[in-house]
Design an enzyme around this catalytic site. Structure first.
Site, short mmCIF file in Angstrom:
data_model
loop_
_atom_site.label_atom_id
_atom_site.label_comp_id
_atom_site.label_asym_id
_atom_site.label_seq_id
_atom_site.Cartn_x
_atom_site.Cartn_y
_atom_site.Cartn_z
N LYS A 4 12.80 -32.68 -22.40
CA LYS A 4 13.35 -31.65 -23.26
C LYS A 4 14.88 -31.75 -23.32
O LYS A 4 15.49 -31.45 -24.36
CB LYS A 4 12.90 -30.27 -22.81
CG LYS A 4 11.40 -30.04 -22.99
CD LYS A 4 10.96 -30.23 -24.44
CE LYS A 4 9.50 -29.89 -24.66
NZ LYS A 4 9.07 -30.05 -26.07
N TYR A 45 8.70 -33.63 -17.56
CA TYR A 45 8.75 -32.71 -18.69
C TYR A 45 10.15 -32.19 -18.95
O TYR A 45 10.65 -32.23 -20.09
CB TYR A 45 7.80 -31.54 -18.44
CG TYR A 45 7.83 -30.50 -19.53
CD1 TYR A 45 7.30 -30.78 -20.79
CD2 TYR A 45 8.39 -29.25 -19.31
CE1 TYR A 45 7.33 -29.82 -21.80
CE2 TYR A 45 8.42 -28.28 -20.31
CZ TYR A 45 7.90 -28.58 -21.56
OH TYR A 45 7.94 -27.64 -22.55
#
Length: 245
Positions: free
Chosen positions: A172, A168
């Protein structure tokens, strides 16, 4: 062409995306509620309309070319142009103990799945909507990111950044870098492209853990979506201002 401003928010059926849609609607935008699941999408539209928002649903699965193309066609039919695109749809990917993703044991399929939604999905949607954004006098693109995408913060031992999330968090960082590339490419246009960090928000995404409400988490994205001409582009922001890369 109607003077009413228009917006598409992806992943807008719940949480931060729903509040972004509601916030823009409260400012007078006509809002396309992008979401993949029909029942949740319809319920979100009903709630927004009950609150006085001019909203309609758009079936949108950001990982599927055909779905995105059909969504763009529907937005063109219903709105004619797009003033704001908020790329909010995102996933964390499968996590282990403590909501972590250990890079030494991480299933590569988890990485692929997260990047497909959080990065490639943003490219797919943005490029499909660009022709409609170019019809706007003041188009804005907002990519909903996270402070865990900041390499500066992640590498500072004095900053508490939560668990290791090896799928994750890099997705980003990738999204932030992509935001810069879009801003550079579109620098000779009136399109402003920025990334927004909502903070740690109590939603189902976080297991309802976090000090911020979805409405608070939506505030920076709404601010970036409504920037005046000549505002920043290629930036990464939270409520307090710019976030270090």
């Amino acid at each position: 062409m109607s003077e009413t401003k228009t917006a598409l928010v992806t992943g807008a059926n719940k949480g931060i995306g729903y509040e972004i849609a509601g916030g823009l609607g409260a400012l007078g935008y006509r809002v396309a509620v992008g979401a993949r699941e029909q029942t949740r999408r319809e319920r979100a539209v009903e709630r927004l309309r009950a609150a006085g928002v001019d909203a309609f649903g758009v079936a949108l699965e950001v990982t599927i070319d055909r779905s995105v193309a059909e969504a763009a066609a529907l937005v063109e039919q219903r709105l004619g142009r797009l003033d704001v695109l908020v790329n909010n749809a995102g996933i964390s990917g499968e996590t282990g103990p403590g909501w972590g993703q250990d890079p030494t044991t991480l299933d590569l399929d988890v990485v692929r799945t997260v990047v497909e939604t959080n990065v490639i999905g943003v490219i797919r949607v943005t490029n499909a909507m660009l022709p409609l954004l170019r019809r706007s006098a003041s188009p804005r693109i907002v990519n909903v990111s996270s402070s865990v995408g900041s390499l500066t913060r992640q590498s500072d031992p004095d900053i508490e950044v939560g668990p290791v999330m090896a799928a994750y968090a890099p997705s980003k960082s990738f999204l932030n870098a992509l935001t810069v590339q879009y801003a550079r490419r579109l620098d000779d246009t009136n399109i402003l492209v920025n990334a927004a960090c909502p903070g740690l928000v109590a939603t189902d995404f976080t297991g309802f853990q976090g000090p911020r409400t979805p409405r608070q988490g939506a505030a920076t994205a709404i601010r970036l979506a409504t920037l005046a001409d000549g505002g920043p582009t290629g930036g990464f922001f939270e409520d307090a201002g710019a976030i270090p890369w």
